[in-house]
Design a protein around this motif. Structure first.
Motif, PDB file in Angstrom:
ATOM      1  N   ILE A  47       9.405   1.660  19.149  1.00  0.00           N
ATOM      2  CA  ILE A  47       8.179   2.412  18.868  1.00  0.00           C
ATOM      3  C   ILE A  47       7.518   1.811  17.640  1.00  0.00           C
ATOM      4  CG2 ILE A  47       9.306   4.176  17.420  1.00  0.00           C
ATOM      5  CD1 ILE A  47       7.329   6.217  18.738  1.00  0.00           C
ATOM      6  N   GLY A  48       6.193   1.786  17.656  1.00  0.00           N
ATOM      7  CA  GLY A  48       5.449   1.182  16.544  1.00  0.00           C
ATOM      8  C   GLY A  48       4.683   2.227  15.759  1.00  0.00           C
ATOM      9  N   PHE A  49       3.644   1.766  15.088  1.00  0.00           N
ATOM     10  CA  PHE A  49       2.801   2.663  14.312  1.00  0.00           C
ATOM     11  C   PHE A  49       1.419   2.018  14.208  1.00  0.00           C
ATOM     12  CE2 PHE A  49       1.317   5.665  11.349  1.00  0.00           C
ATOM     13  CZ  PHE A  49       2.280   6.632  11.104  1.00  0.00           C
ATOM     14  N   ASP A  50       0.384   2.799  14.425  1.00  0.00           N
ATOM     15  CA  ASP A  50      -1.029   2.385  14.285  1.00  0.00           C
ATOM     16  C   ASP A  50      -1.805   2.552  15.591  1.00  0.00           C
ATOM     17  OD1 ASP A  50      -0.804   1.706  11.657  1.00  0.00           O
ATOM     18  OD2 ASP A  50      -0.633  -0.449  12.000  1.00  0.00           O
ATOM     19  N   ASP A  51      -1.153   2.192  16.710  1.00  0.00           N
ATOM     20  CA  ASP A  51      -1.852   2.131  17.991  1.00  0.00           C
ATOM     21  C   ASP A  51      -3.045   1.208  17.949  1.00  0.00           C
ATOM     22  OD1 ASP A  51      -2.257   2.571  20.649  1.00  0.00           O
ATOM     23  OD2 ASP A  51      -3.476   4.372  20.354  1.00  0.00           O
ATOM     24  N   ALA A  81       7.533  -0.311  11.455  1.00  0.00           N
ATOM     25  CA  ALA A  81       6.521   0.330  10.611  1.00  0.00           C
ATOM     26  C   ALA A  81       5.094   0.033  11.052  1.00  0.00           C
ATOM     27  CB  ALA A  81       6.713  -0.064   9.157  1.00  0.00           C
ATOM     28  N   ASN A  82       4.923  -0.951  11.925  1.00  0.00           N
ATOM     29  CA  ASN A  82       3.600  -1.112  12.544  1.00  0.00           C
ATOM     30  C   ASN A  82       3.750  -1.759  13.923  1.00  0.00           C
ATOM     31  OD1 ASN A  82       3.980  -3.827  12.056  1.00  0.00           O
ATOM     32  ND2 ASN A  82       1.926  -4.164  11.261  1.00  0.00           N
ATOM     33  N   THR A 110       0.808  -1.213   0.000  1.00  0.00           N
ATOM     34  CA  THR A 110       0.000   0.000   0.000  1.00  0.00           C
ATOM     35  C   THR A 110       0.841   1.263   0.000  1.00  0.00           C
ATOM     36  OG1 THR A 110      -0.084   0.103   2.402  1.00  0.00           O
ATOM     37  CG2 THR A 110      -1.795  -1.186   1.297  1.00  0.00           C
ATOM     38  N   GLY A 111       2.137   1.100   0.151  1.00  0.00           N
ATOM     39  CA  GLY A 111       2.999   2.268   0.154  1.00  0.00           C
ATOM     40  C   GLY A 111       3.111   2.948   1.508  1.00  0.00           C
ATOM     41  N   GLN A 112       2.372   2.454   2.476  1.00  0.00           N
ATOM     42  CA  GLN A 112       2.414   3.095   3.786  1.00  0.00           C
ATOM     43  C   GLN A 112       3.787   2.959   4.426  1.00  0.00           C
ATOM     44  OE1 GLN A 112      -1.716   3.696   5.714  1.00  0.00           O
ATOM     45  NE2 GLN A 112      -1.059   1.598   6.074  1.00  0.00           N
ATOM     46  N   SER A 113       4.346   1.763   4.307  1.00  0.00           N
ATOM     47  CA  SER A 113       5.655   1.521   4.901  1.00  0.00           C
ATOM     48  C   SER A 113       6.710   2.445   4.295  1.00  0.00           C
ATOM     49  CB  SER A 113       6.058   0.060   4.713  1.00  0.00           C
ATOM     50  OG  SER A 113       7.328  -0.168   5.278  1.00  0.00           O
ATOM     51  N   GLN A 114       6.665   2.597   2.991  1.00  0.00           N
ATOM     52  CA  GLN A 114       7.636   3.468   2.328  1.00  0.00           C
ATOM     53  C   GLN A 114       7.518   4.904   2.838  1.00  0.00           C
ATOM     54  OE1 GLN A 114       5.732   1.099   0.985  1.00  0.00           O
ATOM     55  NE2 GLN A 114       6.331   0.609  -1.121  1.00  0.00           N
ATOM     56  N   GLU A 115       6.284   5.355   3.005  1.00  0.00           N
ATOM     57  CA  GLU A 115       6.072   6.713   3.494  1.00  0.00           C
ATOM     58  C   GLU A 115       6.638   6.871   4.902  1.00  0.00           C
ATOM     59  OE1 GLU A 115       4.454   9.618   2.099  1.00  0.00           O
ATOM     60  OE2 GLU A 115       5.174   8.427   0.400  1.00  0.00           O
ATOM     61  N   ARG A 116       6.399   5.868   5.717  1.00  0.00           N
ATOM     62  CA  ARG A 116       6.897   5.941   7.085  1.00  0.00           C
ATOM     63  C   ARG A 116       8.429   5.960   7.075  1.00  0.00           C
ATOM     64  NH1 ARG A 116       2.100   1.818   9.352  1.00  0.00           N
ATOM     65  NH2 ARG A 116       0.463   3.288   8.736  1.00  0.00           N
ATOM     66  N   GLN A 117       8.964   5.223   6.140  1.00  0.00           N
ATOM     67  CA  GLN A 117      10.424   5.189   6.027  1.00  0.00           C
ATOM     68  C   GLN A 117      10.968   6.546   5.564  1.00  0.00           C
ATOM     69  OE1 GLN A 117      11.906   1.862   3.829  1.00  0.00           O
ATOM     70  NE2 GLN A 117      14.032   2.570   3.871  1.00  0.00           N
TER      71      GLN A 117
END
Lengths: 360, 360
Positions: free
Chosen positions: B283-287, B257-258, B201-208
């Motif tokens: 630290i993660g992402f999403d909660d 990334a999550n 989905t490209g989310q990981s790339q954005e977070r990176q």
DNA sequence: CTGAAAGCGCTAACAG
DNA sequence: CTGTTAGCGCTTTCAG
């Protein structure tokens, strides 16, 4: 990209008519060629197939439906998509349905099925699907009687609140409850509490029966103070446990009707300055993935969700195709011992709790 | 029970025709009375409504569909129902759709959308729904181009892999990544690792990108050794972390990334005899809900899923009704500091790890 | 083997 | 205000 449009996203969907023109035959011949029913010359069929794939034909389900033929779509009715258990079942059902070359659509109804406010709610599904699967359904009283009269094939998964003539495939919750409590008994516990969940599907009640069974078999009578009410949510497990630990004679072990409440119970135990499992053992039910991620890892009962799901799909398919039906099946749960259950604390040796402080 | 059948489960569904006969009017009048379109005498309307409710009429969606009128059904396409994030979005979308008096059906497609094996896959949805919502979709290359040409209204939720003219509503992943890393920087960390997820989905790339942004702003160049690949699964976080900790100069902080990979990372840290957050911050992402249940509670970035979902539904509705469209919206994520992040360990003071042992 | 006709339940468009 | 006609895309039935 020599291939023509993959055939899913065009503004004007291509119809049998279009394919017929392209292939130079009648609509009916296309229908036959594509469905495989009836006689079509091999040569004609090839031409039709070519035309269809060139144009990117794909059938209009609504029209199919209206003619009353099979849609190859199975519908799933659920009340709660947040539940891990339900999602695991859906996943397994998906795979099983797919294996039969059918599609699955899901309807999430939030409120109880059969609420008059949206009585047409599953009419959508009814009209669209060859058969219906109810996963852990919350059904309104009386609704199930109506379902029984329906001609649409359906199967209930993990429903046990009411007796019904509808086919039910489920885990054996009562036996599971018995095993949970037997495990605790074997660890030496005698004051064992039960935290129930919501009554919608009857699963909690069955687990509670198992709890009572096991205690009775061990010659222990059920102390009503040790039976607390929850709603399958983590918070309710926390609160119920708070009350249990505030008793004059608190339990040394807690059997929660599901894992989430067990998590809440563990939190509450710690909030009272006690340890899991040294001071209080906790066991859950379901074995959701998080059960092995919490600390300490939760002992629980695993339901064979994949097997249940597959059996349910099989049964539904039998009903759709008119094959012999089986009516009902129960699958035993499996005890998973992890770290949250341990030997009962030695009597007389007071735990290091802060119960008095917790009272106010 | 004076009320007639609640009107959902009869063998032979009641049609407009039936209602018309019962009310002694024509089919068309019934249609008008029920839909509210066109003129119908108040008295006639009352009679029709009475007949309809007595018979328990409910409309046949397929027929409605075939006439090309609105079905009041919104379709959701997802690839993964196990994902907590997706389910929270679905829940929020459900509520939003219901608030507009429409229904929601969900199609779980498992493989990438657009796989030719089942190209008719969402044809079902296309035919049945007024509009489509894609939640965190895994789209096959080229598929999105086709989607763009479709006349059916649709909105993508949390998709950022490709630029597209389709409307997208999503969280701001890049800024979130920046905030995560800034948080770690402020705690004194300098060797900060990133564990990426799958690229669908490209989310990981954005977070990176956010990760790189923040490091760059702090004058730290990205050490490729500190960027590990995962797949959003807990196990992959565990494995990636194992490699990171085996480095000659291991990181003192890990940004996954999550959340699920962050859980795996925490496990791995402990498996190496180190502590979270004293030796390594995570630290993660999403909660996701579990983030506040694990021990130590996970610091993470919360996405405003409810706001995102509502905005997506609104946008879709605008497109269905032909109102002015907004095209795209991004919602900032919110840093949630819990227990898994702490000050960087003092340089020179070796952690009590067992890295050598872990090597073999 | 192939085609023509009819109709599933519903609603636009045009008559009354 | 109400009814009639036609047709959405498909398949069942009956004729070629």
């Amino acid at each position: 990209m020599p291939e023509a449009k993959l055939g899913s996203a065009d503004a004007a969907p291509v119809t049998l008519q279009n394919v017929a023109e392209q292939a130079g035959v009648s609509v009916m011949t296309v229908s036959r060629a594509l469905s495989g029913e009836g006689y079509v010359a091999e040569k004609t069929r090839a031409r039709v197939l070519a035309a269809a794939s060139e144009l990117g034909y794909s059938p209009n389900i609504s029209a199919k439906m209206m003619r009353g033929s099979r849609t190859n779509v199975i519908g799933v009715l659920v009340n709660d998509l947040q539940s891990t258990v339900i999602n695991e079942i859906i996943g397994a059902v998906s795979v099983a349905v797919r294996a039969h070359n059918m599609d699955l659509i899901i309807y999430n109804s939030i409120e109880e099925l059969g609420s008059s406010t949206r009585s047409g709610i599953n009419q959508i599904m009814r009209g669209l699907c060859d058969g219906l699967l109810f996963i852990l359904p919350r059904l309104k009283d009386g609704y199930i009687d109506m379902l029984e009269q329906s001609s649409l094939p359906m199967v209930l998964i993990n429903y046990c609140r009411t007796e019904t003539t509808l086919p039910v495939v489920r885990g054996d919750n009562r036996m599971g409850g018995r095993e949970a409590v037997n495990h605790l008994l074997q660890l030496g516990h005698r004051r064992i509490a039960f935290i129930g969940g919501s009554a919608h599907t009857g699963q909690s009640q069955e687990r509670q029966r198992g709890y009572a069974d096991a205690l009775k078999a061990a010659g222990i009578s059920v102390d009503k103070q040790l039976v607390a009410a929850g709603d399958f949510g983590q918070l309710s497990g926390f609160q119920a446990t708070g009350k249990l630990l505030a008793l004059a004679e608190p339990p040394t072990a807690i059997f929660a009707a599901n894992d989430e409440m067990a998590f809440g119970a563990m939190d509450a135990v710690r909030a009272h300055g006690l340890r899991v499992p040294q001071d209080v053992s906790v066991i859950g039910f379901d074995d959701i993935p998080a059960a092995s991620h919490v600390h300490p890892k939760l002992s629980t009962l695993r339901q064979p969700l994949t097997a249940i799901s597959e059996a349910a799909v099989q049964e539904l398919l039998r009903r759709i195709t008119g094959a012999d039906a089986q009516q009902r099946a129960e699958f035993p749960s499996q005890l998973v011992v992890r770290e949250s259950t341990g030997p009962a604390p030695v009597a007389g040796k007071a735990p290091r709790g802060k119960r008095a402080a917790a009272k106010h």
